[in-house]
Design a protein around this motif. Structure first.
Motif, PDB file in Angstrom:
ATOM      1  N   ARG A  75       0.578  -1.281   0.196  1.00 41.39           N
ATOM      2  CA  ARG A  75      -0.311  -0.058   0.250  1.00 41.39           C
ATOM      3  C   ARG A  75       0.895   0.861   0.036  1.00 41.39           C
ATOM      4  NH1 ARG A  75      -2.588   2.761   4.124  1.00 41.39           N
ATOM      5  NH2 ARG A  75      -1.315   2.087   5.852  1.00 41.39           N
ATOM      6  N   HIS A  76       2.299   1.423   0.349  1.00 38.33           N
ATOM      7  CA  HIS A  76       2.734   2.233   0.768  1.00 38.33           C
ATOM      8  C   HIS A  76       3.640   2.156   0.060  1.00 38.33           C
ATOM      9  CE1 HIS A  76       0.774   2.526   4.356  1.00 38.33           C
ATOM     10  NE2 HIS A  76       0.615   4.189   4.696  1.00 38.33           N
ATOM     11  N   ARG A  77       3.748   0.845  -0.593  1.00 37.35           N
ATOM     12  CA  ARG A  77       5.275   0.903  -1.794  1.00 37.35           C
ATOM     13  C   ARG A  77       7.046   1.069  -1.133  1.00 37.35           C
ATOM     14  NH1 ARG A  77       2.857   0.662  -6.927  1.00 37.35           N
ATOM     15  NH2 ARG A  77       4.817   1.240  -8.059  1.00 37.35           N
ATOM     16  N   ASN A  78       6.473   0.352   0.492  1.00 42.42           N
ATOM     17  CA  ASN A  78       7.501   0.721   0.659  1.00 42.42           C
ATOM     18  C   ASN A  78       8.893  -0.725   0.693  1.00 42.42           C
ATOM     19  OD1 ASN A  78       9.678   0.321   3.446  1.00 42.42           O
ATOM     20  ND2 ASN A  78       7.883   1.441   4.399  1.00 42.42           N
ATOM     21  N   SER A  79      10.266  -0.123   0.363  1.00 42.84           N
ATOM     22  CA  SER A  79      11.431  -1.386  -0.176  1.00 42.84           C
ATOM     23  C   SER A  79      12.003  -1.749   0.629  1.00 42.84           C
ATOM     24  CB  SER A  79      11.755  -0.530  -1.725  1.00 42.84           C
ATOM     25  OG  SER A  79      12.631   0.236  -0.656  1.00 42.84           O
ATOM     26  N   ARG A 158      13.398  -2.449  -6.590  1.00 42.13           N
ATOM     27  CA  ARG A 158      13.772  -1.471  -7.724  1.00 42.13           C
ATOM     28  C   ARG A 158      12.582  -0.364  -8.121  1.00 42.13           C
ATOM     29  NH1 ARG A 158      18.210  -1.167 -10.955  1.00 42.13           N
ATOM     30  NH2 ARG A 158      18.588  -2.937 -10.234  1.00 42.13           N
ATOM     31  N   ASP A 159      11.226  -1.075  -7.901  1.00 40.17           N
ATOM     32  CA  ASP A 159       9.783  -0.212  -8.372  1.00 40.17           C
ATOM     33  C   ASP A 159       9.749   1.042  -7.013  1.00 40.17           C
ATOM     34  OD1 ASP A 159      10.088  -0.536 -11.398  1.00 40.17           O
ATOM     35  OD2 ASP A 159       8.734  -2.412 -10.946  1.00 40.17           O
ATOM     36  N   PHE A 160       9.643   0.021  -6.080  1.00 37.25           N
ATOM     37  CA  PHE A 160       9.396   1.018  -5.044  1.00 37.25           C
ATOM     38  C   PHE A 160      10.595   1.960  -4.640  1.00 37.25           C
ATOM     39  CE2 PHE A 160       6.517  -2.790  -2.655  1.00 37.25           C
ATOM     40  CZ  PHE A 160       5.731  -1.975  -4.060  1.00 37.25           C
ATOM     41  N   GLY A 161      11.884   1.406  -5.121  1.00 33.17           N
ATOM     42  CA  GLY A 161      12.778   2.586  -4.638  1.00 33.17           C
ATOM     43  C   GLY A 161      12.689   3.561  -5.779  1.00 33.17           C
ATOM     44  N   PRO A 328      14.096   5.186 -13.469  1.00 34.83           N
ATOM     45  CA  PRO A 328      13.446   4.006 -12.773  1.00 34.83           C
ATOM     46  C   PRO A 328      14.156   3.220 -13.248  1.00 34.83           C
ATOM     47  CG  PRO A 328      11.791   4.743 -14.131  1.00 34.83           C
ATOM     48  CD  PRO A 328      12.667   5.575 -14.981  1.00 34.83           C
ATOM     49  N   ALA A 329      14.399   2.608 -14.360  1.00 34.45           N
ATOM     50  CA  ALA A 329      14.702   1.375 -14.092  1.00 34.45           C
ATOM     51  C   ALA A 329      16.657   1.325 -13.470  1.00 34.45           C
ATOM     52  CB  ALA A 329      14.969   1.024 -15.747  1.00 34.45           C
ATOM     53  N   ARG A 330      17.364   2.900 -13.654  1.00 35.88           N
ATOM     54  CA  ARG A 330      18.588   2.070 -12.960  1.00 35.88           C
ATOM     55  C   ARG A 330      18.627   3.203 -11.251  1.00 35.88           C
ATOM     56  NH1 ARG A 330      22.282   4.683 -17.470  1.00 35.88           N
ATOM     57  NH2 ARG A 330      21.921   3.775 -18.615  1.00 35.88           N
ATOM     58  N   MET A 331      17.275   3.560 -10.984  1.00 36.06           N
ATOM     59  CA  MET A 331      17.031   3.406  -9.611  1.00 36.06           C
ATOM     60  C   MET A 331      16.431   2.659  -8.578  1.00 36.06           C
ATOM     61  SD  MET A 331      17.829   6.137  -7.049  1.00 36.06           S
ATOM     62  CE  MET A 331      18.237   7.683  -8.673  1.00 36.06           C
ATOM     63  N   THR A 332      17.003   2.737  -7.424  1.00 34.63           N
ATOM     64  CA  THR A 332      16.666   1.887  -6.270  1.00 34.63           C
ATOM     65  C   THR A 332      17.208   2.643  -4.809  1.00 34.63           C
ATOM     66  OG1 THR A 332      18.689   0.796  -5.559  1.00 34.63           O
ATOM     67  CG2 THR A 332      17.606  -0.199  -7.274  1.00 34.63           C
ATOM     68  N   LEU A 333      16.168   2.136  -4.038  1.00 31.03           N
ATOM     69  CA  LEU A 333      16.569   2.769  -3.001  1.00 31.03           C
ATOM     70  C   LEU A 333      18.415   3.091  -2.364  1.00 31.03           C
ATOM     71  CD1 LEU A 333      15.193   4.432  -0.558  1.00 31.03           C
ATOM     72  CD2 LEU A 333      15.239   1.921   0.990  1.00 31.03           C
ATOM     73  N   ASP A 334      18.999   2.088  -2.691  1.00 29.31           N
ATOM     74  CA  ASP A 334      20.238   1.768  -2.031  1.00 29.31           C
ATOM     75  C   ASP A 334      21.226   2.893  -2.401  1.00 29.31           C
ATOM     76  OD1 ASP A 334      19.879  -0.553  -0.972  1.00 29.31           O
ATOM     77  OD2 ASP A 334      19.815  -1.877  -1.904  1.00 29.31           O
ATOM     78  N   ASP A 335      20.517   4.060  -4.008  1.00 36.87           N
ATOM     79  CA  ASP A 335      21.787   5.249  -4.381  1.00 36.87           C
ATOM     80  C   ASP A 335      21.638   5.597  -3.935  1.00 36.87           C
ATOM     81  OD1 ASP A 335      21.629   3.314  -6.926  1.00 36.87           O
ATOM     82  OD2 ASP A 335      19.674   4.199  -7.730  1.00 36.87           O
TER      83      ASP A 335
END
Length: 335
Positions: A75-79, A158-161, A328-335
């Motif tokens: 629901r919150h798209r929380n990675s 990756r999408d949530f990030g 978006p394909a290159r962006m994650t929460l870890d970046d």
């Protein structure tokens, strides 16, 4: 196309969580049926078999807690909480293995019933054999669900990030602080579950005759829950006094669980914990581990106070970001 794939993956994760909860609850209900149809006065006394209903209830509650985590995650798209779902399901898998050995190896302490009913021992053995297929099926189902969560979590991470990037913006420092905040909130949720799970077992199965300690433990439960909820407030609104109070309380909690683990294996307490030591050890050890992780994460969040995250959490930031330059394909929460 990516949105369609993400939506299907989210739906798949929700379905897996729902199916797992329903199936496991049904299997636990069958185990409970065999137990209550065989054991006389199941809540009277402190023998090994008397704790079985509590273990079954806690296992179903864990499934419901996991279902709630999955729903909250998508629901919150929380990675970050995706990782929490996988870790918590792994804990459930460990608990299911404990449950198998605890039940298949239990022996009835109901000696009076055995004397009065010569066939009781035979029926008790038959009960365990009837339970065995369900006890084997449960860890198999949970293990399979764990692998599915792992696979779906990797796909969604990756999408949530990317969604978090759109919410926070291009500032890498803010993104790191935002990640630390969500890790802290996840740990608080785990603290609540494992602390309650330990307290329920300890109060019902161990503290039946120790009146003073019983009421002290009962009183400590709501106080601890309030402190845990205040911790989320402290981080969100960057309240230093509240955060310091929380960390002090968490230190006391860690000392408490260390004390309990020592007491469980104290030679003078063997009889008191004889039939509950394995499950109490599991919950106390996990609670201690999560408490340590929460304390370390609280220090990280405390150090981030005053650096701009508060405005982002409360939607007060003025910075506008153009997202078209960040694929978006290159962006994650870890970046």
């Amino acid at each position: 196309m990516r949105k369609v794939i993400t939506s299907r993956t989210i739906l798949a994760m929700l379905l897996v969580a729902l199916i797992q909860t329903v199936v496991i609850a049904a299997l636990e209900a069958m185990i409970a049926y065999f137990f209550f149809s065989t054991v006389k006065d199941p809540f009277d006394g402190q023998d090994t078999d008397k704790g079985i209903p509590i273990y079954l209830i806690l296992f179903v509650v864990a499934q419901l807690f996991l279902l709630g985590m999955v729903w909250d995650t998508v629901r919150h798209r929380n990675s970050i909480q995706l990782i929490g779902v996988v870790v918590f399901d792994l804990c459930i898998l460990s608990y299911s293995i404990f449950q198998y050995f605890q039940i298949t190896n239990l022996e009835s302490g109901d000696t009076d019933a055995t004397v009065q009913d010569g066939d009781y021992a035979t029926r008790f053995a038959t009960m365990k054999e009837n339970m065995r297929p369900f006890l084997v099926a449960i860890p198999c189902i949970v293990g399979g669900a764990f692998l599915i969560y792992l696979y779906l979590g990797v796909r969604l991470h990756r999408d949530f990030g990317w969604d978090i990037f759109k919410q926070i913006g291009a500032n890498a420092s803010i993104r790191r602080m935002y990640r630390a905040y969500h890790v802290f909130v996840l740990l608080i949720k785990l603290d609540v579950f494992f602390f309650l799970g330990y307290s329920i077992q300890f109060i019902i199965l161990v503290l039946r005759t120790t009146v003073v300690e019983l009421w002290l433990t009962v009183a400590a439960v709501p106080i601890t829950l309030v402190i845990l909820l205040l911790a989320v407030y402290a981080v969100r609104f960057e309240s230093r006094p509240t955060m310091m109070l929380f960390m002090f309380g968490l230190l006391l909690t860690m000392v408490y669980f260390i004390y309990r683990l020592v007491r469980i294996y104290d030679s003078s307490q063997v009889q008191r914990y004889a039939n509950t030591s394995k499950f109490l050890t599991f919950f106390a050890a996990v609670s201690l581990l999560v408490s340590v992780c929460t304390f370390l994460q609280a220090i990280i969040c405390y150090r981030n106070f005053g650096r701009g995250l508060k405005d982002h959490l409360q939607g007060k930031e003025d910075e506008k970001v153009e997202y078209n330059n960040y694929p978006p394909a290159r962006m994650t929460l870890d970046d």
